[in-house]
Each structure stands twice: as structure tokens, then as C-alpha cells.
Scaffold this active site. Structure first.
Site, short mmCIF file in Angstrom:
data_model
loop_
_atom_site.label_atom_id
_atom_site.label_comp_id
_atom_site.label_asym_id
_atom_site.label_seq_id
_atom_site.Cartn_x
_atom_site.Cartn_y
_atom_site.Cartn_z
N SER B 61 0.80 -1.23 0.00
CA SER B 61 0.00 0.00 0.00
C SER B 61 0.83 1.28 0.00
O SER B 61 0.28 2.37 -0.18
CB SER B 61 -0.95 0.02 1.20
OG SER B 61 -1.95 -0.95 1.04
N LYS B 64 0.44 3.42 -2.90
CA LYS B 64 -0.69 4.35 -3.04
C LYS B 64 -0.22 5.81 -3.02
O LYS B 64 -0.89 6.68 -3.58
CB LYS B 64 -1.70 4.11 -1.92
CG LYS B 64 -2.39 2.75 -1.99
CD LYS B 64 -3.24 2.47 -0.74
CE LYS B 64 -3.87 1.08 -0.80
NZ LYS B 64 -4.55 0.72 0.46
N TYR B 188 -3.74 -2.50 -10.10
CA TYR B 188 -3.59 -2.30 -8.66
C TYR B 188 -2.70 -3.38 -8.03
O TYR B 188 -1.80 -3.09 -7.24
CB TYR B 188 -4.97 -2.29 -8.01
CG TYR B 188 -4.98 -2.15 -6.52
CD1 TYR B 188 -4.84 -0.91 -5.92
CD2 TYR B 188 -5.14 -3.27 -5.69
CE1 TYR B 188 -4.86 -0.78 -4.54
CE2 TYR B 188 -5.15 -3.14 -4.32
CZ TYR B 188 -5.02 -1.90 -3.74
OH TYR B 188 -5.04 -1.77 -2.38
N TYR B 236 -4.70 3.63 8.03
CA TYR B 236 -6.04 3.09 8.15
C TYR B 236 -6.67 3.51 9.48
O TYR B 236 -6.58 4.67 9.86
CB TYR B 236 -6.03 1.54 8.04
CG TYR B 236 -5.25 1.06 6.85
CD1 TYR B 236 -5.57 1.50 5.57
CD2 TYR B 236 -4.17 0.20 6.99
CE1 TYR B 236 -4.86 1.07 4.46
CE2 TYR B 236 -3.46 -0.24 5.89
CZ TYR B 236 -3.80 0.21 4.63
OH TYR B 236 -3.10 -0.22 3.55
N VAL B 254 1.04 -3.73 3.92
CA VAL B 254 0.95 -5.03 4.60
C VAL B 254 2.20 -5.88 4.40
O VAL B 254 2.34 -6.93 5.03
CB VAL B 254 -0.27 -5.87 4.19
CG1 VAL B 254 -1.56 -5.27 4.70
CG2 VAL B 254 -0.31 -6.10 2.70
#
Lengths: 301, 301, 301, 301
Positions: B61, B64, B188, B236, B254
Site C-alpha cells: 500500500s 498508493k 492495482y 487506516y 501489509v
């Protein structure tokens, strides 16, 4: 700096869309929406202001910052067993997550979390004693004596506090409120009814600065952490937006005030009664966006 | 600085509770949980490292952040019509708020928001073209050529991406996905499968620093705003906790990596595969907490 | 019929897992869990019973059926502007949907909806007057005089009613409670504390039968509609399960009682204090399943 | 009976507000909204009709009743481990509760639950085989051969089934879908695209009657239970309203059809393409309300 503030105040005075004054508390609904003020207390001790900076207004939820500092002073990090430190993703008076999370509010700046913080600060004292200690703290932080609670606002607020009573009873049902909801709400509505001028509020914010002349009411570590909470949770469901646009930690109140901390640089207070859709001061937020851009005081580079 | 990093690495190596390696992606589950690395690229151009800082890992992630920069580069602030800027108060793959908010994800760092960002960046290009541009961007940011996509990880991820497919189809049903879900998910999963070493990641993070030698890939204004989003939404449902404990903007993956930006000071990458309950690197978060405390690099004072 | 009831009572007495007596109301927690009773009042006027059918128990939420009938008698279909008629999909005291639906409870049998119904029935009367009318109604329905409110239970209930106070204040904040929450809760806790025997309850249920000898306290149309509400909403989040297993409309209470109506056939009351995970009588539900299967009284064919 | 149906059809033809034809499936949006039909197949084998009772329409979600019967026939009560039996309190395609309940849909009549039922019925067969068995079942139930799947509707539906794909992938991520989402959705969209006339549907509903001449496709126990599910869950978030107003178990489809079962009396089908806010046929619901009132066929007395 003075020129910048004058410029910002002039733009605010000319604004057409001033937002909407909170009308759910009758006493607050009476406030003249055309007022605007901004004050900056710099790290080196100077005070700059523009607009109605000596008109007292109701600080409302900005009081949650002072009460948080006091509650942490009493029970320390144990507070975090009863209230979280995460943004809620919900409006300020939502009861949704409270159900999912079994009575533990998401953070001390939404209403449910502030009620727990007030309950903690209240402890086994009387509301009168607790409110006395709070006023002394705010006066010490700002080095200003002329700061008071507006009893009419407190009373008006208590009479319409159905949602907050619901939150309090709900947490009580989960064992996360030690005092009677009536006592906690009585204290809470009085803390929200503290009246300060923009100048006084900018001065009071200095207790969160870690610079030479700042008052030493809380430890450096705690200042940082309170600032961090103001950054992630200080504007309810508009916290991300405020961080994105302004780039500084802040705490708003439905009275139209916002207290903003620029670590190492100064404390800023802004006030305009009309609110945006998140319940934060509309012109106040816009003023802070200009201020941050022009001064380059963003903490993000 | 070198001493501090060595000390942090030594403590990490001795840690008993190392968290839990993500096991929902079979290829990632194979990673040795005993690894740890930390690298710092200071504003003045020095590079310090300790631990396994030259072992490539899956940035997941953290990608991102790069894709967000590229999507903003393509469509500018119009991106914010399709994705919000608020913390979600939910876990990274929640579909709850997506229903309430009619297919507009809360922010670009939860999975749903990242899929919209990838869809935007993809535009009418092919996944191959888009991924090529992404790799070029990451190489330029870090000034490192040896950065690649791990095809086996991408494939493993795509095969188990049921939840992300659900999010994509759900947004498509609200008209907030322009490309076919298969195309978006394919892109993705490949962007998540980029492999970098801790050193490379710390160097790549420099594009978010606003200092003399930093690469000029995005404007100063945009750097600030991306940093602000990392602060409020980068971890998050643990974003508030990270802000509270570390006091610096960061983005986790992760794969166990975390990229942290200290505006004006440097870019930090940390890596340890075991995760805490929020899905962020457990030892990585703890290492960053020590790092921030010891260096005083918190942006909160 | 008598044989069937005896058989059901015998099986209940031998049951090992009797569920769990509600313990959140101290007075109710004292009840002996080994009790069981079942009574049937047939359409043609016969009364059959087995077990402790003359032991009074607290009817609790079964009172919501009587109060609904009375509130409808006062304001007619206008009641449905303040409360819905849909199953909630949530537990009996959930506040979740209340937020989404702006203070309009889903149906009159979850706690929030029952508070609105009680508020409506209360109108501008005093709690004493309203409770007097309620007792008179229950006595008339059952043609039994010896039915009373247990003051100790009412008091115990009021002292622990934090969740219900939360619901009441929440609805008040949305303008959907006309009386003061204290008044409404006082009335509500007293209506729940009505004590009846199984025989009395089965007899009282006759007011929902549309047969020759049944009392004419409400119109035929209204009987049907109240039965329909009991079918879809009478067992909280276990309503679908009860309809599936028993196939008859019913209303449960945390005191362990269930009132079941078999249109055209009779009224059945069953009682066993231990509850299942939905908060409905465990052995009572099982007994009704056997009863419906053996008699073929299901309304579904 | 014939007079009543004619009267109902006449009133429907004159209605001004006819609801809104479902427009999210292009093929369905083409249907003429001015059509109306009602058919009754009585327990003793008579057939009465009024209006366009021989015009085929898309049965859509009414197919869920037939597929449920078939899935129960295959795996029996084990089905209930994968899908619940409770009303959802949410709209037909909500994904909310699915998150809270970890991929177990609330009941077999909301879309998520129907996908699980179709997945179960599909088992390891091919979609072609499964659909063949389904058509044979519907033909046997109605004793009518001329019942087919409209391929154009199925195709149109599959192309716009983003939300259902989201639900399928979501359940797959929780392990509650055994077949590939593409296979399940393909089968599902075809089952929804079955076309029947009102007469055929009323005849087909006879398999849920427990009377002498009714087809014996499922056991009596199962008929009752399917009827119970139709009562509590057959009209999505309007199930309570339908039970309240009509008092009979029924299942609606977005094609504008409703199948209603009056145990012991007959099977009723009604059709009008315009929908109300719950997504159920507007005139169809109103017609059933009149029908139930005039015939006294309510199961609630």
C-alpha cells in the site's frame, strides 16, 4: 504579520456566504453573524490582532482541549482506557460507533469522548470545584484574568442537550461514565459556555507551544500529543479537510471560534460565528487557509 | 544518527512479539518474519541505514502514495470529486461507508480510494503503459534503477483479491470507476507488488521533502497536501494512534514497510514483516516511535 | 390438548439447557429458572394449562402489545408517523437505525418504538392515570381482576434503564418524544412490571382473536394488523426465526413469557425464565415449536 | 371472485400514480407501464383472471422462491448455515449487514442471500444444467409448458450487475460462495429472466398450497417454512408494511410481479410494472391490499 491579519479580516468582512450560525442553542443563535476576528500570539511573545478581537464569544468545544489537558493531568495515560485516539469518520454527535465499540468513544474531541473526559476530570469533585479549576487553568494559560462562564448560555445549552444526554446515558449503560449523567452534563454545558476574546484565546493556546516563553502547564511530550489529536480529530468529520487545507492542528467550536497551534511559531485564534457543513467556522477555516499559505507555517513542509 | 539506527535495529532483533505476517496473500506469507531494516535519507542528502536495508520487500500500500501523486498530476484537484480526504474510522477494506456515501471512498489510502486513484491514473492507457510510468516515477524519485515488480506476488494477490473486486464492482455500480474492474485490479495488484529495499524507499520518499536537494516531481503545495493525507489517513484505522505516538506523516503497507516523512528533515523507511492489529508493521511502528522521540523530529513541537 | 400440554411441560422440566435468566434487572435475576408453564385459551372458550400456570411472572415487553392497542385507540393510524412497521434487523435496544432514520424507530416492539408508543398513550395524562387505564384494559381483556404492577420490579428496572434513557433522550433530540424522558421511562418501567400468570396471559390474548366469544376491545382490522406486527417484529432480531419455526404471531418478554395468537383457533401463553441469545424464552420458544407442529395451528398451511 | 378481480383491474387501469418502472436494467425499462393483471388459482382448482393475464413478464426476484425450494431439496436444512432467516432492515442490495455478519446474508430473498441459494443449487453442475432443472420445476409446478428464459433480458441484466458482482465477490472473500462469481451471476441473471404470464405464475404458486389438488413438489413442513420466509422477508425493506397491509406471504420482483400465497385458499399473482419506493409493484401491492380486505383471506384473523 499585522498587514496579513488586516488583509484577512478585510476579506472576511466582505464575504458574501458567511455560513450559518448554530441555532440549536437559543442563546448562541442571537450572535451577530457579521463579526470576525483573528489574533496571533507568536512564539517570541508578540500579539497581533485584526477585527473584533476583543469581543468575547462562546468557546464551546474548544474547551475540550483544556479539559483534556486537565484530565490527563489527573489520571495520565490511563484516560486512554476509556476513550480512543482515532478520527471517527462520523459527525460530532453520532452514536453509531459508540454502539459498535461498546461505549468507548473514538476520541476526546467528539461529544461522547468529551463527556468521558469531563467525567474523568470531574472525578469525585463537585461541578463547582471542577469548573473553578478549569477557569483557573485557562486564566493561567492566557495570563488573563477577565475570563468567565456565561450562565445564560450554559442554561440554554443544558435545556436542549437531549443528544448529549443520550450519549451520556448510553455510555453509562456500558459502565463508561462514573458520575451521574446530570452532573456530567451540567459541568459540560458550563465548560462550553466559557467566554473568551480572540486575543485571550490566542494567548491561552500558548500552553501548547514548546518555546522559551510559553507557560509550562503540561509536559513537552503531552503538548505534542494533544497537538497530534487536534490534527487528526479536532474538526470532527472535517478534520482531514482542515489538515489538507491548513496543515496545522486546530480545534473548533460551534460558537465559531478555532484555536490553531503552529508548533515553534505561535498560537492563532480566529472567530466568525457562521458555520460550514461540518459545524466548523466557515470564514474562520478560510482565513486559516490563507494564513497558513501566506506565512508558510504548515507543519507539512 | 547511525548509532540511533543501530540501537533501534538491535532492539527490534531482540523483540519477542513480532506481530503476525500477512497471510491472506500466499506469496507474502512466505517472508521470513525475523527481518528488520531502517533507513534515513536526510534533507542534506546523507543516507543512514541499519539491519536488512538492502533486502527488497513488497511495498504494497505504500505504492498508493506514488500513484496518488501521479493521479493528481494527471487530473489535478478534480480527483477530489471522486474520492474524499477524511479518515474513515473503519478498517482498510471496509465497504460500510461506501454504501452510505454512494460509492465515494473516504480517502485515497483505504483500498476503495486507492482503486479510484489507480483508475484515474490508468485513464485510457493500458495497464502496461501505466505501470511503466509508475516504475519510472519511483526510479526518478529515488534515483535508483534497480526497482521492479514481482510478478509472482502480483499474480498471487490478484487471485485472492475477492474483497477488492467487491469494492471495485460496488463503485462501478455507483459510476465511480471508469475502467473495467478487471483492468483496475490488474493494475492495482501490480503496483502493490513493486519491490524496494529500505534504502530505496527512504530515497524515494525524498520527493515529498521540500528542501534544496529534493527531487522536484510535484509542487510544494502538493507535497504538503500529500503529507497531510498521510498524517490523517496513512495508517487506516490506526492513523490517530500513529500520529499520537510518532507525530510524523507516514504510509504503511501489509508487506511490513512504512514510509515516514519528516518535513525539512528527512525521509525514513522502516521494515519488519509482522503486523499489529491495524494491519501496520508492529516493530516498524515501535521503531518509528523511538526514532521520533530520540530525534525530536515530531512535527507537533 | 391437555395431554399435549402435559407432555410439553414434562419435556420442559427435563431440559438440561434452560437458557439464561435476564440479569440486568436485579429483581428479575432472582426468579427461579426451573419454572415452566403453558396455557391455551381456545376460540370456543376452553382453558387448558400445564406446569406453573398460576404463578405470576413479569410480562415485561409483552406489555407493548397492550399499550400499542391503547395508543392506536387514542391516535389511530397517525401513530405510524412516529414509528415504523418494519423489522429492525438489530437487537432490541439498538440505537443504530435510530440515527439513520432520524429518531423514527423501526417498529413499536423494539424498545425505542415502545417508548414512542408509551409516550403517545401517555399523552397529556399523568403516569398514574395512564397506568390505571392500562391495568383496566388488561383486566378487561382477560376478564381477570387479580392483575397488578410489581413496584419493586418497576423501581429496579428504572434504576438500571440507562440504555432506555439514552433512546428516549435521542428521540427527544429529534422531536419524537412529547413528554419528558423521566415521565415516559417511569410509565414504561411500570407497564413492563405488570405481573400475570400464564392462565391470565392466555386469557388476555383473546382480545386479538376474531371469534364469537372474544372480547371486542379493538376492531377486526386492528386485530389483524397487530397480529401482523407480532409476526414480523414480535421477537426482535429473532422474529424471522420464530416465524420459521413456529409459524404464529407472538410477542416475547425478558421475563420469559411469550404470548402467541393462533387466529381463529386460540391464544397461547408460555413461560420459562431462561432466555436464548435473542433475549426470548428458550424453552418457551421450543415449547411453541412443538405445540405448533402437533396442533397444526401454523398460519402458513 | 371474477367480479372482484375485474373491479380491481378497472381501478388499477384508472390509477394516476403508477409508480416507476425499474430502469437500471435496460431491457426492463422498455416495458409499457400501463399494463396490469391479476390471477387467482383457488385451492379447489379454479382459475380467475382479469387484465393482461396472458402477457408474459419478467419474474425477476420471484424466481428466488423456486430456487430456494430447489436448494433446500438438494442440501436440506444445511442451507441455513450459509444464509439466515431474518428480515434485513435494509434495502435489497445492501452490503452493510454482510460486513457485520461476515459474509452470511440475512435471508434468501435479499440479493446476497439469493446468490448463496443459487450457488448452492448450482453445486457442481453447469449453469445450463441447473437452469434446465429450474425451468422443469416451474413448468411442473404450474403444469404449463410454455415458460422460457428471455435471453435478451438475462444478457442486459448481467451487463449491469455491478452491485451483485460486488456482493458475490464479497461473500467469496468470506468463503461463502463455492462457485466462481461469474458462474453464479450468469445463472442468477438467467433465473431472474424467466418470463411467465400472471396466469402461469398463479398456477405455479400452487406448489406452496397444502390442499388436495396441489402439486407435491415439496413437503408440507417445507411449504410452511417457505411461506413464513415470504411473510417476513419477501418484500425487502417493505416486508413489514406488506404483512401489515395485506396479511399474506408474498414475494415481489422488480419486473412488477408479486406472487402471494393464501394457505388453504389459493395462490394469487398480480402484475403492474411500476414500482414503489421499496422496489415492489405499486399497483400490485395496492391491488393485493384490496383483494385481501374483500376476500378476508388474511392469515391474521
Amino acid at each position: 504579520m499585522q498587514d496579513l491579519l488586516e488583509d484577512i479580516a478585510a476579506r472576511a468582512l466582505g464575504a458574501e456566504d458567511r455560513g450559518k450560525v448554530a441555532d440549536y442553542i437559543p442563546e448562541l443563535a442571537k450572535v451577530d453573524p457579521d463579526q470576525f476576528a483573528i489574533s496571533v500570539s507568536t512564539a517570541d511573545g508578540q500579539l497581533f490582532s485584526a477585527g473584533d478581537a476583543r469581543t468575547p464569544f462562546s468557546i464551546q468545544s474548544i474547551s475540550k482541549v483544556f479539559v483534556l489537558a486537565l484530565a490527563l493531568g489527573q489520571v495520565g495515560e490511563a484516560l486512554w482506557r476509556r476513550v480512543g485516539r482515532e478520527p471517527s469518520g462520523q459527525s460530532f454527535d453520532s452514536i453509531l460507533l459508540l454502539e459498535r465499540e461498546k461505549g468507548i468513544p473514538r476520541n476526546p474531541f467528539i461529544n461522547a469522548g468529551a463527556l468521558v473526559t469531563t467525567d474523568t476530570f470531574l472525578g469525585s469533585a463537585s461541578p463547582r470545584e471542577a469548573l473553578g479549576a478549569l477557569i483557573r487553568f485557562v486564566r493561567a494559560a492566557s495570563d488573563q484574568d477577565d475570563i468567565h462562564i456565561n450562565e445564560a448560555v450554559a442554561k440554554s445549552e443544558l435545556e436542549t442537550a437531549h443528544r448529549n444526554f443520550a450519549l451520556a446515558h448510553y455510555m453509562r449503560s456500558h459502565g463508561n461514565l462514573l458520575n451521574n449523567p446530570d452532573l456530567v452534563l451540567g459541568t459540560y454545558c458550563h465548560q462550553c459556555a466559557i467566554e473568551m476574546t480572540c486575543e485571550q484565546l490566542a494567548l491561552a493556546g500558548r500552553f501548547l507551544l514548546d518555546t522559551a516563553g510559553a507557560p509550562s502547564l503540561v509536559s513537552r511530550e503531552r503538548k505534542r500529543r494533544i497537538n497530534a489529536l487536534m490534527m487528526t480529530c479536532g474538526h470532527y468529520d472535517g478534520s482531514g479537510d482542515f489538515a489538507f487545507r491548513v496543515g496545522l492542528p486546530g480545534k473548533s467550536g460551534v460558537g465559531g471560534g478555532i484555536l490553531v497551534i503552529a508548533p515553534g511559531r505561535g498560537s492563532v485564534a480566529v472567530w466568525s460565528p457562521g458555520l460550514n457543513s461540518y459545524g466548523n467556522s466557515k470564514l474562520g477555516t478560510e482565513a486559516m487557509e490563507i494564513f497558513a499559505r501566506e506565512t508558510g507555517w504548515s507543519i507539512f513542509g
